[in-house]
Structures are given as structure tokens and as C-alpha cells.
Design a protein around this motif. Structure first.
Motif, PDB file in Angstrom:
ATOM      1  N   SER A  12       4.884  -2.472  -3.299  1.00 29.48           N
ATOM      2  CA  SER A  12       6.245  -2.845  -2.963  1.00 29.48           C
ATOM      3  C   SER A  12       6.585  -4.264  -3.424  1.00 29.48           C
ATOM      4  CB  SER A  12       6.449  -2.747  -1.461  1.00 29.48           C
ATOM      5  OG  SER A  12       7.710  -3.268  -1.151  1.00 29.48           O
ATOM      6  N   LYS A  14       9.564  -5.285  -2.579  1.00 31.46           N
ATOM      7  CA  LYS A  14      10.500  -5.550  -1.484  1.00 31.46           C
ATOM      8  C   LYS A  14      11.979  -5.486  -1.867  1.00 31.46           C
ATOM      9  CE  LYS A  14       7.697  -7.348   2.106  1.00 31.46           C
ATOM     10  NZ  LYS A  14       6.375  -7.411   1.484  1.00 31.46           N
ATOM     11  N   VAL A  16      15.377  -4.026  -2.632  1.00 26.60           N
ATOM     12  CA  VAL A  16      15.851  -2.696  -2.263  1.00 26.60           C
ATOM     13  C   VAL A  16      16.849  -2.191  -3.309  1.00 26.60           C
ATOM     14  CG1 VAL A  16      17.055  -1.338  -0.500  1.00 26.60           C
ATOM     15  CG2 VAL A  16      15.509  -3.200   0.183  1.00 26.60           C
ATOM     16  N   GLN A  39      11.758  -0.874  -3.392  1.00 28.80           N
ATOM     17  CA  GLN A  39      12.037  -0.072  -2.196  1.00 28.80           C
ATOM     18  C   GLN A  39      13.248   0.782  -2.532  1.00 28.80           C
ATOM     19  OE1 GLN A  39      10.540   0.361   0.659  1.00 28.80           O
ATOM     20  NE2 GLN A  39       8.909  -1.081   0.202  1.00 28.80           N
ATOM     21  N   GLU A  41      16.050   3.650  -1.809  1.00 27.89           N
ATOM     22  CA  GLU A  41      16.753   4.447  -0.793  1.00 27.89           C
ATOM     23  C   GLU A  41      17.750   5.322  -1.551  1.00 27.89           C
ATOM     24  OE1 GLU A  41      16.805   4.356   2.681  1.00 27.89           O
ATOM     25  OE2 GLU A  41      15.393   2.709   3.024  1.00 27.89           O
ATOM     26  N   ASN A 133       7.244   4.378  -1.377  1.00 23.44           N
ATOM     27  CA  ASN A 133       8.309   3.375  -1.287  1.00 23.44           C
ATOM     28  C   ASN A 133       9.693   3.976  -1.516  1.00 23.44           C
ATOM     29  OD1 ASN A 133       7.258   3.859  -3.840  1.00 23.44           O
ATOM     30  ND2 ASN A 133       7.978   1.946  -4.688  1.00 23.44           N
ATOM     31  N   THR A 134       9.804   5.314  -1.372  1.00 22.97           N
ATOM     32  CA  THR A 134      11.111   5.964  -1.537  1.00 22.97           C
ATOM     33  C   THR A 134      11.504   6.702  -0.275  1.00 22.97           C
ATOM     34  OG1 THR A 134      10.815   6.293  -3.891  1.00 22.97           O
ATOM     35  CG2 THR A 134      12.371   7.749  -2.832  1.00 22.97           C
TER      36      THR A 134
END
Ligand code: FAD
Length: 391
Positions: A12, A14, A16, A39, A41, A133-134
Motif C-alpha cells: 500500500s 496509501k 486513495v 488504495q 475504491e 488493497n481494493t
């Protein structure tokens, strides 16, 4: 694909990255960003299609070509997808008198693949989810976002609104992109949207005695001046036939008997293969769908937001390159990330500089082919060549 390696490689960083839209391009993009260690999303307005009984989409199957495969390869997904595709080595041209003539796509061994849209989307979502990380967020519909703060407002399935921040917003939310709406408020943002007078509808040609009703390794085409039908094979031995026709003509066919009359006049060989009863029924199952071409520029907004796939460039489907170009967006962006050390303030403008001309060229070629098709209605041979050369 070796899913286990995804976990170990994910370190990661970090930052986003919010990918808005978990369709074909969004799901692939999630893999790209996750592989780089961000990261990730993903926010998708629909429920998880892997659990849904019926998956609504813009076409049942599509043609995957070289540029799309190259993009899948980079994230280790090419073999998985290709193994579930059906090679189409040639077009098969159906003339009015029923004769069929093959025209190869290229040299011996070259082909494009017919792939199931829903399955492709499911596979890509599952691949993205294997990265630790998803996170995939379904039933999250983007309502708005702020260009000042970067805050996105989502409507959740329970009716609540949720505000979310990310370092980078990647708009992969399709031709009617909600992310792109904010771009329209910016100075010097170019945007055009054109609906063509044609619509399309899909029909299913079932197997006959458990086998494909026509030769499977072809993209079947019935060119008929102002309109045409195509058919791509599916793994369940059906064909999905797509009828492209001006909306005016669709409106002239209002009863089952008129459907049969119309098919007898233009696609007589398809009637026994689709089945007269099914044809009468399925023709009216859904209204004909519209087709839109969207061009815009730039594709980015400061170092905060970038558009990819149909959100950046919806094209009319007469080259079979919309998804392939969207997949290539991810590949090109990834290469620029390598070149410019993941510095968003440099990567985003460079992506616009490199990508806009290529995507606009594909949109123009697709539209040119469509216009040619209409304007040369009296020159059957010209029309015929023009169309099939590019499909
Ligand atoms: P989409 O597939 O539209 O996905 C967008 C996603 O964003 C969807 O899942 C949607 O639910 C989600 N979304 C939308 N709004 C929001 C929101 N506000 N918040 C959160 N999520 C949101 N291309 C080819 O390469 N080959 C072909 O053979 C081919 N055939 C085609 C045939 C037809 C009839 C049509 C219409 C298109 C065809 N295309 C083809 C083009 C292809 O379908 C598109 O280019 C491709 O689907 C683009 O993928 P995308 O992920 O950018 O957009």
C-alpha cells in the motif's frame, strides 16, 4: 490467472484512487491501480452483477480485438478472457438470395474474439477484488462531486447519502458520466454529443439439435443498404443477432406479422434459424436502443480527476472498438504512470495530450463509417465493401 500473487505484490502506498463505475473499463482500471499499490475504491451504481439474476448492459456480447487483449495482458487477464471467447476468423456475408461468402479479417491465424459482456465484467471485478488493497462498493451511485474539495457524494441502496474523498478520481461511469458533468462547468472544456438516427435491438438465434445454427467462427453480417443485421456466437451455442436500423423504420414495424414480412423481405434465411414465433415475440421485448457519440477534451481536471472509457469517448459501434479503446486508455495511462513516476500533476495532462487525438480518431472513423453507410445507399457494392472492411 494466479490470484495468490496479487496479495503478496500489493504494497500500500496509501494514496486513495476512487474508480467511479465498475463496468468493463472501471473494473479493468481497478486492477491496474491496485497492481501499482494504490488504495483502490470502486463505486458502482448497480448491485453486484456477480449475484444478479439478470444483467442489464449495452450489448450481450462484443468483439475483443488486439488492443483490448494487450490491455488485459498487462494485468494477467488475457488468457482467462480469451479462453472464454470464440474466435471469429472472418466475416460471413449473407446476401439476399441466401448465399454466404466469407471475408477473412487478416492473415491466416488472425482473428477477433466474441466475448460475453456480463462474464467479462464479472471476471474483471473478481480479479480486482483479489487485490487486498481494493474494495468494491456496489449500489453506490455518484450524485455529484466538488472540483474544489474533491469530495464525492454517493447515494447508497439504503437511501442514505455518503461523502467520500480520494486523492484521484477516475471517471469510468460510461457515456452519460456523472463525473464528466463537473467538467462541463469548466472554462475551455470541449464537449459534443451526437445521437445517430439508427437504433439497435438484439435477438437470439438458438442452437439447432444442440449445435450452432450457423458456422460459429464467423461474425455474420447481413448488409442491407440503410440497415443491417450482425450475429456473434456465444459459448452456449446461441448467436446474438443485432439489428441496426433507423428509428423511423423500427416504428413502421408494429405487429408480429409485420416483423415476419420485414424479415422475409430482407433476412429470409434468418427466419427459420431464429424461429418465426420467437422472432414475433422477441422483436418487441425491448424498445430499440439509441446510439450516441461523445467527444470531449481535455480528459483531466487538474491533478484530481481523469476520464476513461465511454465517459471520455462513447463511439458508435460500427468499428467494434469502443471497449477496446477504453481498455487501451488504461494501458496508456499505466505507461505514462511509469514514465512520470506516478506524479498525477504531470501524468494527467500527458494522458490528455497523448490520448485525446487517438480516441477522437476512433470516434471519427466509427462515425465516418456510419455516415458512408447511409449516404451510399444507391451504390450497393460500395456500401457493402465500406461496411464490412471495418467491422
Ligand atoms: P460502461 O460499460 O457503460 O460502464 C459504466 C459503468 O458505470 C456501469 O457499470 C454503470 O452502472 C456505472 N455507472 C454509471 N453511472 C454511474 C454513477 N453515477 N455512479 C456510479 N456508477 C455509475 N465495443 C467493442 O470494443 N467491441 C464491440 O464489439 C462493441 N459492440 C458494441 C455493441 C453495441 C450495440 C454497443 C452499444 C456498444 C458496443 N461496444 C463495443 C462499446 C462498448 O459497449 C463500450 O465502449 C464499453 O461498454 C465501455 O465501457 P465503460 O466501462 O467505459 O462504460
Amino acid at each position: 490467472m494466479d490470484y495468490s500473487t496479487n496479495f503478496s505484490k500489493s504494497t500500500s502506498k496509501k494514496k486513495v484512487v476512487a474508480v467511479v463505475g465498475g463496468g468493463l473499463v472501471g473494473a479493468l482500471n481497478a486492477c491496474y491501480f491496485a497492481k501499482r499499490g494504490f488504495q483502490v475504491e470502486v463505486f458502482e451504481s448497480r448491485e453486484d452483477i456477480r449475484q444478479a439474476k439478470i444483467v442489464k448492459g449495452r450489448s450481450i456480447n462484443l468483439a475483443l480485438s488486439h488492443r483490448g487483449r494487450q490491455a488485459l495482458k498487462q494485468v494477467g487477464m488475457e488468457d482467462t478472457i480469451v479462453s472464454k471467447g470464440i474466435p471469429m476468423h472472418s466475416r460471413m456475408i449473407h446476401s439476399l438470395n441466401g448465399t454466404q461468402s466469407p471475408i477473412p479479417y487478416g492473415k491466416k491465424g488472425q482473428y477477433i474474439l466474441s466475448v460475453d459482456r456480463a462474464n467479462l465484467n464479472k471476471e474483471l471485478l473478481s480479479a480486482a477484488e483479489t487485490y487486498s488493497n481494493t474494495k468494491l462498493n456496489f449500489a453506490y451511485k455518484l450524485l455529484n462531486w466538488s472540483t474544489e474539495t474533491g469530495a464525492m457524494t454517493f447515494l447508497r441502496a439504503d437511501g442514505a447519502k455518503e461523502e467520500i474523498q480520494a486523492d484521484l478520481i477516475v471517471g469510468c461511469d460510461g457515456a452519460f458520466s456523472a463525473i464528466r458533468k463537473q467538467f462541463l462547468r469548466q472554462s475551455r472544456f470541449n464537449f459534443s454529443q451526437t445521437y445517430i438516427p439508427h437504433g439497435y435491438l438484439e435477438l437470439t438465434m438458438p442452437p439447432i439439435n444442440g449445435e450452432f445454427a450457423m458456422k460459429p467462427n464467423y461474425l455474420h453480417i447481413w448488409p442491407r443498404n440503410t440497415f443491417m443485421m450482425i450475429a456473434l456466437p456465444n459459448l452456449d451455442k446461441t448467436f446474438t443477432c443485432t439489428l441496426f436500423m433507423p428509428f423511423d423504420e423500427f416504428e413502421n414495424v408494429t405487429t408480429g406479422d409485420q416483423v415476419i414480412e420485414f424479415f422475409q423481405k430482407y433476412f429470409p434465411d434468418a427466419i427459420p434459424l431464429i424461429g418465426a414465433d420467437a422472432l414475433k415475440r422477441d422483436y418487441f421485448r425491448l424498445p430499440a436502443q439509441a446510439m450516441v457519440s461523445v467527444k470531449c477534451s481535455p480528459y483531466h481536471l487538474s491533478d484530481k480527476c481523469v476520464l476513461m472509457g465511454d465517459a471520455a469517448h462513447a463511439v458508435v459501434p460500427f468499428y467494434g472498438q469502443g471497449m477496446n479503446a477504453g481498455f487501451e486508455d488504461c494501458l496508456v495511462f499505466n505507461e505514462i504512470m511509469d514514465q512520470l513516476n506516478e506524479d498525477f500533476s504531470a501524468v494527467l495532462p500527458e494522458y490528455t495530450r497523448v490520448r485525446v487525438p487517438d480516441d477522437h480518431a476512433i470516434a471519427d472513423l466509427a462515425m465516418y463509417n456510419y455516415v458512408e453507410m447511409r449516404s451510399h445507399v444507391n451504390s450497393k457494392w460500395f456500401l457493402f465493401r465500406k461496411y464490412i472492411d471495418n467491422f
